[in-house]
Motif scaffolding. Structure first.
Motif, short mmCIF file in Angstrom:
data_model
loop_
_atom_site.label_atom_id
_atom_site.label_comp_id
_atom_site.label_asym_id
_atom_site.label_seq_id
_atom_site.Cartn_x
_atom_site.Cartn_y
_atom_site.Cartn_z
N VAL A 48 0.85 -1.20 0.00
CA VAL A 48 0.00 0.00 0.00
C VAL A 48 0.88 1.25 0.00
CG1 VAL A 48 -1.75 1.29 1.28
CG2 VAL A 48 -1.85 -1.22 1.22
N VAL A 49 1.89 1.25 0.87
CA VAL A 49 2.81 2.41 0.94
C VAL A 49 3.48 2.63 -0.41
CG1 VAL A 49 4.95 3.28 1.97
CG2 VAL A 49 3.23 2.18 3.43
N ASN A 50 4.05 1.56 -0.98
CA ASN A 50 4.82 1.73 -2.21
C ASN A 50 3.94 2.15 -3.38
OD1 ASN A 50 6.98 1.02 -0.68
ND2 ASN A 50 7.49 -0.85 -1.79
N ASN A 75 -6.87 1.48 -6.56
CA ASN A 75 -7.16 1.25 -5.14
C ASN A 75 -5.83 1.21 -4.40
OD1 ASN A 75 -6.09 -1.49 -5.25
ND2 ASN A 75 -7.93 -2.00 -6.40
N ASP A 76 -5.86 0.81 -3.13
CA ASP A 76 -4.66 0.85 -2.28
C ASP A 76 -3.43 0.15 -2.87
OD1 ASP A 76 -5.80 2.35 -0.33
OD2 ASP A 76 -5.87 0.77 1.20
N ILE A 194 9.04 4.26 -7.23
CA ILE A 194 9.93 5.14 -6.44
C ILE A 194 9.37 5.07 -5.03
CG2 ILE A 194 10.93 7.43 -6.16
CD1 ILE A 194 10.04 8.08 -9.00
N SER A 195 10.05 4.35 -4.15
CA SER A 195 9.45 4.01 -2.86
C SER A 195 10.56 3.74 -1.84
CB SER A 195 8.60 2.74 -3.05
OG SER A 195 9.48 1.63 -3.20
N ALA A 225 8.75 2.66 9.67
CA ALA A 225 9.52 3.53 8.77
C ALA A 225 8.76 3.74 7.46
CB ALA A 225 10.89 2.92 8.49
N TYR A 226 8.18 2.66 6.92
CA TYR A 226 7.42 2.79 5.66
C TYR A 226 6.22 3.70 5.86
CZ TYR A 226 10.09 -0.56 2.88
OH TYR A 226 11.08 -1.17 2.16
N SER A 227 5.49 3.51 6.98
CA SER A 227 4.29 4.35 7.15
C SER A 227 4.66 5.79 7.47
CB SER A 227 3.30 3.75 8.14
OG SER A 227 3.93 3.47 9.34
#
Ligand code: UDP
Length: 235
Positions: A48-50, A75-76, A194-195, A225-227
């Motif tokens: 979801v983050v990426n 979507n997510d 890009i993540s 860290a990701y969130s």
């Protein structure tokens, strides 16, 4: 837009066909790998983050004049992108020494360069993505001279835009990997993601790592860290 046949499954994403041959759907997974697939794990919520971080940054780059493959977030985890043929080069830009650069040249991490560096690796898992220069890429006909010049100029432009963007959210953009693709008419566009999987992000104040190095190096608080990066980027 609906997912058709699965065309490809990579380490972190799946790609599906759509009704339109010019478009595909990318679906981001929580699977994490490092060291050319030798270390495997799951980072809960990473997909979801990426997905969201990539889409935000791709749209920012489009606004700044960098053509990308981005079309529409569904979507997510799922996003419609232009169907491209990936140029088999990993393009790495560095602003600060870290990772393989520090190891290869026997220097510490954290040296701030006067100007960014660029390097290519041959995108080939069986060979472990070996470092490659532009002459090698041309010799193997991976890209033309003109394409390589376009890719270099685009990569440095991406760095200018992203460095300034991240500075404003108190993050140092240490280094990152880009991939480029060709549209059916041969136009080169920025592709892939890009993540926190593909960039090194250090908090500008504390120098805390906010990227995949937390997974690679077993530093803990990987999901946090990701969130945190998603929160800073999306606001
Ligand atoms: N990178 C990546 N995929 C790769 C190799 C590197 O996304 O297959 C990214 C990595 O996350 C870092 C940058 O490119 O932001 C530079 O990585 P480096 O060459 O230092 O290699 P690493 O230490 O990650 O093996």
């Amino acid at each position: 837009m609906n997912k058709g046949q699965q065309l490809y499954e990579g380490k972190a994403k799946k790609v599906f066909a759509t009704e339109d041959p010019e478009l595909v759907i990318v679906s981001y997974k929580d699977d994490a790998t490092a060291f050319n697939g030798q270390k495997k794990g799951t980072i809960v919520g990473k997909g979801v983050v990426n997905n969201k971080v990539t889409n935000y940054l791709m749209q920012l780059l489009e606004k700044e004049g960098v053509p990308t493959h981005f079309v529409e977030e569904l979507n997510d985890r799922d996003t419609v992108v232009k169907h491209v043929s990936i140029v088999p080069l990993e393009v790495i830009i560095r602003n600060i020494s870290a990772g393989s650069f520090a190891k290869r040249f026997g220097v510490e991490e954290g040296i701030v360069f006067d100007e960014p560096t660029i390097e290519f690796s041959y995108k080939n898992d069986d060979l472990g993505d070996p470092l490659m220069n532009a002459y090698h890429a041309r010799a193997l006909k991976l890209a033309t001279d003109e394409e390589i010049e376009t890719i270099k100029a685009m990569a440095f432009k991406v760095n200018d835009v992203l460095k300034a963007f991240f500075k404003a959210v108190n993050v140092d953009l240490v280094d990152f990997k880009l991939e480029f693709g060709r549209l059916t008419d041969g136009t080169i566009v920025l592709a892939d993601e890009i993540s926190p999987d593909t960039c090194r992000f250090w908090d500008s104040t504390t120098h805390e790592k906010l990227d995949k190095d937390r997974f690679r190096r077993d530093l803990g608080n990987v999901e946090d860290a990701y969130s945190e990066m998603m929160r800073r980027i999306l606001g």
